[in-house]
Write a protein that holds these residues in place. Structure first.
Motif, PDB file in Angstrom:
ATOM      1  N   GLY A  42      -2.383  -6.012   2.633  1.00 46.03           N
ATOM      2  CA  GLY A  42      -2.198  -5.728   1.217  1.00 46.03           C
ATOM      3  C   GLY A  42      -3.482  -5.518   0.445  1.00 46.03           C
ATOM      4  N   ASP A  43      -4.644  -5.853   1.019  1.00 42.82           N
ATOM      5  CA  ASP A  43      -5.913  -5.585   0.336  1.00 42.82           C
ATOM      6  C   ASP A  43      -6.063  -4.078   0.152  1.00 42.82           C
ATOM      7  N   LEU A  44      -6.658  -3.673  -0.961  1.00 43.07           N
ATOM      8  CA  LEU A  44      -6.892  -2.260  -1.222  1.00 43.07           C
ATOM      9  C   LEU A  44      -8.295  -1.906  -0.747  1.00 43.07           C
ATOM     10  N   TYR A  61      -6.757   2.988   0.155  1.00 39.97           N
ATOM     11  CA  TYR A  61      -5.502   2.754   0.869  1.00 39.97           C
ATOM     12  C   TYR A  61      -5.302   1.268   1.092  1.00 39.97           C
ATOM     13  N   THR A  62      -4.060   0.903   1.328  1.00 39.47           N
ATOM     14  CA  THR A  62      -3.684  -0.491   1.515  1.00 39.47           C
ATOM     15  C   THR A  62      -3.842  -0.876   2.982  1.00 39.47           C
ATOM     16  N   SER A  91      -5.350  -0.212   9.473  1.00 36.65           N
ATOM     17  CA  SER A  91      -4.075   0.440   9.161  1.00 36.65           C
ATOM     18  C   SER A  91      -3.722   1.367  10.319  1.00 36.65           C
ATOM     19  N   VAL A 113      -5.749  -8.486  -2.331  1.00 32.64           N
ATOM     20  CA  VAL A 113      -4.378  -8.627  -2.800  1.00 32.64           C
ATOM     21  C   VAL A 113      -4.237  -9.951  -3.548  1.00 32.64           C
TER      22      VAL A 113
END
Length: 123
Positions: A42-44, A61-62, A91, A113
């Motif tokens: 969930g961190d950007l 992006y997440t 990711s 996040v």
């Protein structure tokens, strides 16, 4: 039991605002530098950070970290098989069709996040 944690301070002074970069989804005041191995689901992810500067991505992006599999067949993971140290995948399939592997000790600029607790707050 207490655990040692390294925090890296980040000062975000300028973000590229040309046509090649998407506008930031969140206020960069919450951005911080972290090791790729410490990035949470969930961190950007905003940029790669090195001693040479910050390389902002065209689109942030997440993160959805997962274990690294050098034989996954995505066409990218195989390029890190001979790198020293552990590798993490931040990711898979977004924003690219392949995995997004990083050396675990590489530095990345993120908006967490879950923001860091205010150090001046009383418990």
């Amino acid at each position: 039991m207490p655990e040692h944690v390294d925090f890296f301070e980040a000062i975000v002074t300028a973000y590229p605002d040309d046509a090649d970069h998407a506008p930031l989804l969140q206020d960069p005041v919450h951005a911080r530098v972290a090791r790729a191995g410490d990035v949470a689901d969930g961190d950007l992810i905003l940029a790669a950070v090195s001693l040479h500067g910050t390389d902002y991505f065209n689109d942030q992006y997440t993160a959805h970290p997962q274990p690294y599999n050098p034989a996954c067949g995505c066409g990218v993971c195989c390029h890190l098989t001979h790198e020293p140290g552990p590798v993490v995948v931040l990711s898979h399939g977004h924003p690219w069709e392949t995995c997004n592997p990083w050396l675990a000790d590489a530095l990345v600029l993120i908006v967490p996040v879950q923001p860091l607790r205010d150090r001046t707050a009383k418990e």
